[in-house]
Design a protein around this motif. Sequence first.
Motif, mmCIF file in Angstrom:
data_model
loop_
_atom_site.group_PDB
_atom_site.id
_atom_site.type_symbol
_atom_site.label_atom_id
_atom_site.label_comp_id
_atom_site.label_asym_id
_atom_site.label_seq_id
_atom_site.Cartn_x
_atom_site.Cartn_y
_atom_site.Cartn_z
ATOM 1 N N ALA A 82 0.835 -1.203 0.000
ATOM 2 C CA ALA A 82 0.000 0.000 0.000
ATOM 3 C C ALA A 82 0.871 1.255 0.000
ATOM 4 O O ALA A 82 0.548 2.227 -0.691
ATOM 5 N N TRP A 142 0.797 -4.112 -5.410
ATOM 6 C CA TRP A 142 0.578 -2.667 -5.389
ATOM 7 C C TRP A 142 -0.108 -2.079 -6.619
ATOM 8 O O TRP A 142 -0.755 -1.030 -6.521
ATOM 9 N N LEU A 145 -3.923 -0.654 -6.562
ATOM 10 C CA LEU A 145 -4.116 0.498 -5.673
ATOM 11 C C LEU A 145 -3.378 1.725 -6.215
ATOM 12 O O LEU A 145 -3.890 2.847 -6.142
ATOM 13 N N GLN A 187 -8.950 6.098 0.799
ATOM 14 C CA GLN A 187 -8.595 5.160 -0.273
ATOM 15 C C GLN A 187 -7.449 4.270 0.164
ATOM 16 O O GLN A 187 -7.461 3.061 -0.054
ATOM 17 N N GLY A 191 -7.692 0.398 0.811
ATOM 18 C CA GLY A 191 -6.850 -0.382 -0.093
ATOM 19 C C GLY A 191 -5.950 -1.317 0.691
ATOM 20 O O GLY A 191 -5.836 -2.506 0.387
#
Lengths: 271, 201
Positions: A82, A142, A145, A187, A191
């Motif tokens: 993330a 990743w 996201l 977000q 995420g």
Amino acid sequence: MNRRKKVFISLLASSLILLAICIGGMFCADTARLTDFSRKNLSPSLDCLFGTDWMGRDMLARTLRGLSISILLGILTAAASAVTALILGVVSATLGKAADTVITFCIDLIMGIPHILLLILISVAMGKGFKGVALGIALTHWPSLARLIRAEVIQLRESPYILIAEKMGKSKWYIARKHLIPHLMSQFLVGLVLIFPHAVLHESSITFLGFGLSSEQPAIGIILSESMKYLITGKWWLALFPGAMLVLVVVLFYKAGENLRKLTEPGSVHE
Amino acid sequence: MRLELKNVSYQYKKEDRMILEDFSLSAEHTERVGLLAPSGYGKTTLCKLLSGYLLPDSGEVLLDGKPLSSYKGYCPVQMIWQQPELAVNPRLRMRDVILEGDKVEERILHELGIEPDWMNRFPSELSGGELQRFCLARALGKRTRFLLADEISTMLDLITQSQIWNFLVREVAEREIGLIAVSHNQELLERVCTRQVELRK
């Protein structure tokens, strides 16, 4: 009790259960390895809730230990993924065309290869084990996201209220703090939490396939792949309970993510 | 104080049609200028150029003889957008939205009919007309010298329209703020403005 409180309590409950599994697993490290051939292949009973395997190891302890390894690995890799996504997403949206082209290409590249394939490749290349799995998962989770955050920042930069704030003479720092971060934070958090179940499932699958954690560690993937050999002889509890617990953990985390999303949405404040 | 467009040309993309070509316009701070143009003429583009959201391809935008882009910090020319829902951050309470303006007086909020308990709400909990009042109030900060009203009342009912325009005309006259109002409603501009400019191809 209003809906917001219910959501909050449900979020708290799932976090507590996950934490309990994690801590429980830490205390089970020795019990999980303890073999006792006088009580092998016991089916589940009150004395031994999840039964024992062909070496007389307690399956409850092994399951808890395996889950706590998975959760730990999941949190670590989800966080790494993330953060990578956040940095690359913001850089791609703000640092001009060249950076954007390179990062978008990387995103497309990684999303174009099947997850599990790339994971196995990285894990084997890094020498398997905890390090291999962790790196493999962190490096493959990743892109989706990052793409989301990139799109979000691009859209935000052009949104009238940010343009207006600039005209009102607000500093870049003010705009980042008041307008950008609150948008991206929800977000990012959601995420992060939603990457976790993927990370855990992928960790279990590549361990099951033999490209992940080493076989002396009681990871869920190892437990499941070993139990396959005994399944046809009628020892159903070896696969059922660890498998069900894995699903439970994933569902709990998914629920937690959904609840977090609901809590951070502005419209939900008065629900 | 005078706001001027001098021989301004603007187009969105190369090889696209020119939105404005060699266009000039000027307004004094004591005036209320009405810009009348059909749909798709480029009224919003013109407003964005006048308030510095866009830079012209050629020509210049001057405020008091100096380029508008040379004013740092709070911009003395403020524009009110056509869609108030887009002009406020959905995650900020209205109190914070007003705080973004330049020390907006309590009196303005009161005269616009903004009720105290609206301040604690989020934009999604207010109607378009109520949000537009907040946008107006925010744009009427202390250092505002020119106000651009880009079709600010098209989505409002007639009573709200007349309330808002009555207030606005009084306020800009009192504080000597120049007003440039854009609309395709000629009757409205006749009532509100001291001078009208009709834009045609």
